[in-house]
Motif scaffolding. Structure first.
Motif, short mmCIF file in Angstrom:
data_model
loop_
_atom_site.label_atom_id
_atom_site.label_comp_id
_atom_site.label_asym_id
_atom_site.label_seq_id
_atom_site.Cartn_x
_atom_site.Cartn_y
_atom_site.Cartn_z
N GLU A 1 -4.37 -3.45 -9.46
CA GLU A 1 -2.85 -3.10 -9.39
C GLU A 1 -3.07 -2.02 -10.92
N SER B 1 -0.73 1.52 -10.43
CA SER B 1 -0.62 2.39 -10.90
C SER B 1 -0.42 3.96 -10.94
N TYR C 1 0.28 5.88 -8.12
CA TYR C 1 0.92 6.11 -8.45
C TYR C 1 1.38 7.60 -9.87
N ALA D 1 4.69 3.54 -10.74
CA ALA D 1 3.78 3.39 -11.57
C ALA D 1 4.19 2.45 -13.25
N GLU D 2 5.38 1.99 -13.53
CA GLU D 2 5.97 1.44 -14.44
C GLU D 2 5.38 -0.25 -14.10
N GLU E 1 3.73 -1.09 -10.87
CA GLU E 1 2.53 -1.53 -10.97
C GLU E 1 1.93 -2.31 -12.35
N ARG E 2 2.20 -1.89 -13.66
CA ARG E 2 1.62 -1.52 -14.87
C ARG E 2 2.16 -3.21 -15.18
N GLN F 1 0.14 -5.59 -12.97
CA GLN F 1 -1.16 -5.93 -13.71
C GLN F 1 -1.13 -7.36 -15.30
#
Ligand SMILES: [Fe+2]
Ligand SMILES: [Fe+2]
Lengths: 176, 119
Positions: free
Chosen positions: A26, A30, A33, A56-57, A59-60, A63
């Motif tokens: 993940e 991020s 992306y 990207a946010e 995926e963060r 995570q």
């Protein structure tokens, strides 16, 4: 003899390892992306850039969700090292092709963990992963839809400009 | 060697010719009797020990023809213990740990089937 391993942690060592690998995946997503957002921005695709910043946010957050789950269950979550993030893409289209590849590989990897949970009868982690399975449905849908714009609109003339504009409007479920 | 701690409260988990691993329910830890050392390991350290021992590439060490000494240092971060072992000892240690973890799994299945309250 007490089942000390079980007393210390709800999840098995194998599941813990797999979940930590997913944390890394993940984080990797991020970072990819974020790099895509930069490329799109540099090349004048503002809506796509915005789209990838948002991805990207997300995926963060994925995570962190897994990271905290491992801790809550008595495990040890490991902050991953992320390297080898691509800076340049050959084309606008290539960015979206790789975005879809990335999402597919994430879906596959979650399915793998799920399969392992099934084998161990770790219903607790299965229930936790349900959220991710549903999320992947949306993620793959959006990535596929974006790529389809290249077919539907075409890249000739002002095509790429129009594709970029439509990327920002992709929603799942489509009706909402 | 074992007399130094309360032997009565220790359960033997797994034993080979080379060593034995005991569990202490009361202290919630393990005692590893191996290579002339009787060492206490808590949950995290035991997992780290396993990882470190499994990590040694035995095959590669056996095949390598360089003149480097045939010993391996097993050092575990944040644990008090350190092992300096020959390749033969590493193989024996791995066997001991593998057996131990199989016993843990077996024990887990027993607890699972019999129910935590009955066990
Ligand atoms: Fe994700
Ligand atoms: Fe995603």
């Amino acid at each position: 003899m007490k089942d000390l391993m079980r007393i210390k942690s709800l999840i098995s060592n194998e599941i813990e390892t797999l979940l930590n690998q997913q944390v890394k995946k993940e984080a990797h997503s991020s970072a990819i992306y974020l790099s895509m957002a930069s490329w799109c921005n540099r090349n004048g695709y503002d809506f796509s850039s915005e789209y990838f910043f948002k991805q990207a946010e997300e995926e963060r957050l994925h995570q962190l969700k897994i990271y905290k789950y491992i801790l809550d269950m008595g495990g040890m979550s490991v902050s991953p090292e992320i390297t080898n993030i691509k800076l340049e893409y050959n084309s606008f289209r290539e960015v979206f092709e790789e975005a879809l590849d990335q999402e597919i590989s994430v879906t596959q990897s979650i399915k793998n963990i799920y399969a392992r949970c099934l084998k161990e009868q770790d219903f607790v982690t299965m229930e936790f992963l349900n959220w991710f399975l549903k999320e992947q449905r949306e993620e793959e849908y959006k990535a596929r839809r974006a790529l389809e714009l290249f077919e539907v609109i075409g890249e000739e003339g002002t095509g790429r400009w129009q594709i970029d504009k439509h990327v920002g409007e992709i929603k799942y479920p489509p009706q909402a | 060697m074992i007399d130094t701690v309360q032997t009565a409260s220790l359960t033997e988990v797994f034993s080979t010719k080379a060593g034995t691993i005991f569990q202490s329910d009361a202290e919630r830890c393990w005692y590893v009797d191996f290579a002339g050392k009787f060492a206490r390991f808590d949950y995290r350290c035991l997992l780290k020990l396993r990882k470190a021992v499994y990590h040694v590439n035995i095959e590669q060490k056996l095949l390598s023809s360089d003149k480097s000494p045939d010993v391996e240092i097993i050092f575990i971060c944040a644990c008090d213990h350190c092992y300096i072992l020959t390749l033969i000892q590493i193989i024996a240690f791995k066997e001991l740990l593998e057996g131990t973890f199989v016993m843990f799994e077996l024990n887990h299945i027993l607890h699972d089937r019999l129910g935590y309250f009955a066990a």
